[in-house]
Design an enzyme around this catalytic site. Structure first.
Site, PDB file in Angstrom:
ATOM      1  CG  ASP A  24       3.825   6.142  -2.088  1.00  9.89           C
ATOM      2  OD1 ASP A  24       2.727   6.567  -1.665  1.00  9.89           O
ATOM      3  OD2 ASP A  24       4.429   5.192  -1.568  1.00  9.89           O
ATOM      4  CG  ASN A  72      -5.141   4.119  -5.085  1.00  7.28           C
ATOM      5  OD1 ASN A  72      -4.481   4.646  -5.975  1.00  7.28           O
ATOM      6  ND2 ASN A  72      -4.572   3.665  -3.973  1.00  7.28           N
TER       7      ASN A  72
HETATM    8  C1  FPP Z   1      -0.084   8.030  -3.429  1.00  7.95           C
HETATM    9  O1  FPP Z   1       0.163   8.773  -2.249  1.00  7.95           O
HETATM   10  C2  FPP Z   1      -0.780   8.857  -4.405  1.00  7.95           C
HETATM   11  C3  FPP Z   1      -2.030   8.585  -4.890  1.00  7.95           C
HETATM   12  C4  FPP Z   1      -2.818   7.418  -4.464  1.00  7.95           C
HETATM   13  C5  FPP Z   1      -2.717   9.486  -5.854  1.00  7.95           C
HETATM   14  C6  FPP Z   1      -1.833  10.241  -6.808  1.00  7.95           C
HETATM   15  C7  FPP Z   1      -2.591  11.437  -7.250  1.00  7.95           C
HETATM   16  C8  FPP Z   1      -2.074  12.643  -7.553  1.00  7.95           C
HETATM   17  C9  FPP Z   1      -0.626  12.876  -7.603  1.00  7.95           C
HETATM   18  C10 FPP Z   1      -2.924  13.829  -7.836  1.00  7.95           C
HETATM   19  C11 FPP Z   1      -3.881  13.736  -8.960  1.00  7.95           C
HETATM   20  C12 FPP Z   1      -3.294  13.183 -10.215  1.00  7.95           C
HETATM   21  C13 FPP Z   1      -3.239  13.821 -11.399  1.00  7.95           C
HETATM   22  C14 FPP Z   1      -2.741  13.100 -12.595  1.00  7.95           C
HETATM   23  C15 FPP Z   1      -3.656  15.214 -11.582  1.00  7.95           C
HETATM   24  P1  FPP Z   1      -0.458   8.263  -0.875  1.00  7.95           P
HETATM   25  O2  FPP Z   1      -1.739   8.939  -0.662  1.00  7.95           O
HETATM   26  O3  FPP Z   1      -0.508   6.766  -0.859  1.00  7.95           O
HETATM   27  O4  FPP Z   1       0.639   8.777   0.131  1.00  7.95           O
HETATM   28  P2  FPP Z   1       1.026   8.125   1.540  1.00  7.95           P
HETATM   29  O5  FPP Z   1       1.683   6.796   1.240  1.00  7.95           O
HETATM   30  O6  FPP Z   1       1.992   9.112   2.112  1.00  7.95           O
HETATM   31  O7  FPP Z   1      -0.227   8.005   2.336  1.00  7.95           O
END
Ligand code: FPP
Length: 255
Positions: A24, A72
């Site tokens: 996250d 998501n």
């Molecule tokens: C949460 O951060 C993260 C995600 C919804 C996506 C995770 C994806 C990756 C790490 C990259 C691609 C994955 C791989 C396996 C190559 P957020 O967007 O909710 O962060 P925030 O809470 O700060 O908005």
């Protein structure tokens, strides 16, 4: 909050066998730099590369990463498309690393919902790496813990309806055998980055006796050393599985 250490050494044993991570903070990492959210996800994908490499080197048996939740899909279309593009790139670019290091790539979740651009390299790499045995890398994609439990219940109900299963034989073992993580070691450590302290529908069944570790580090900044810090914090915990501390210390685990 995170129990941070200054160590740069590989952590000593006992190691968790199975670690899962709620990755996250990508959006906040980007926004704090005045960048588009996708740049945070892109840097987050670099953390994935670093952490997978470190996990394999340390000798973890299974690593499960929450890459895209069932919820998501409701994000803006451009962000979903960007994440799908990063997943595709990862599956194509990391193929030599995964194959060369004996890593078995698997996916858990509602894979049929993914676009063909992701499903194709995913199916190819999971098929080709199926015999690798040095570490399992589980990508949770279009995944929800409640959804996963409901799907297991549905499969058991079908077997009951077909007369193949006696409802009295539905128990923790037979239910657990239906979960998508059934053939990897039980979850020992669940890490969440970015300061939030929630499970967010991840591995609800599997986390029953996992140690929980929360760190303020945002996922794009979570690299090898942050993983070591989490493992050291895990090693300092006493896992009791419902027993008393005295029972654990004496090794007298008989009921
Ligand atoms: C949460 O951060 C993260 C995600 C919804 C996506 C995770 C994806 C990756 C790490 C990259 C691609 C994955 C791989 C396996 C190559 P957020 O967007 O909710 O962060 P925030 O809470 O700060 O908005």
């Amino acid at each position: 909050m995170a129990e941070s250490t200054a160590s740069t050494q590989l952590p000593r044993s006992p190691l968790p066998r199975h670690v899962a991570i709620i990755m996250d903070g990508n959006g906040r990492w980007a926004e704090s730099r005045g960048l588009p959210r996708l740049d945070g996800h892109r840097e987050g994908a670099n953390s994935v590369r670093d952490v997978v490499r470190a996990a394999r080197k340390i000798g973890l048996e299974a690593l499960t990463l929450y890459a895209f939740s069932s919820q998501n899909w409701a994000r803006p279309g451009s962000e979903v498309a960007g994440l799908m593009g990063l997943l595709r790139d990862y599956l194509i670019d990391e193929r030599p690393e995964i194959m060369g290091n004996g890593i078995q790539l698997r996916a858990i979740g509602d894979i049929d919902r993914l676009p063909a651009s992701v499903r194709e390299p995913l199916d190819a790499l999971s098929g080709d790496s199926a015999e690798n045995s040095d570490m399992v890398l589980n990508l949770a994609l279009s995944y929800g813990g409640r959804e996963s439990i409901a799907a297991a219940a549905q499969r058991l109900a079908k077997r009951v309806a077909a007369g193949e299963l006696d409802p009295r034989n539905i128990n923790v073992d037979s239910f657990g055998a239906e979960m998508p993580t059934a053939d990897v070691p039980g979850l020992d450590l669940l890490i969440r980055t970015s300061g939030e302290q929630r499970i967010s529908n991840f591995l609800l069944w599997e986390a029953g006796y996992a140690e929980l570790y929360f760190t303020d580090v945002l996922w794009p900044d979570f690299r090898k050393q942050a993983l070591y810090d989490a493992l050291e914090a895990y090693q300092a915990r006493e896992r009791r599985f419902g027993l008393t501390g005295a029972q654990i210390e004496s090794g007298d685990l008989a009921p």
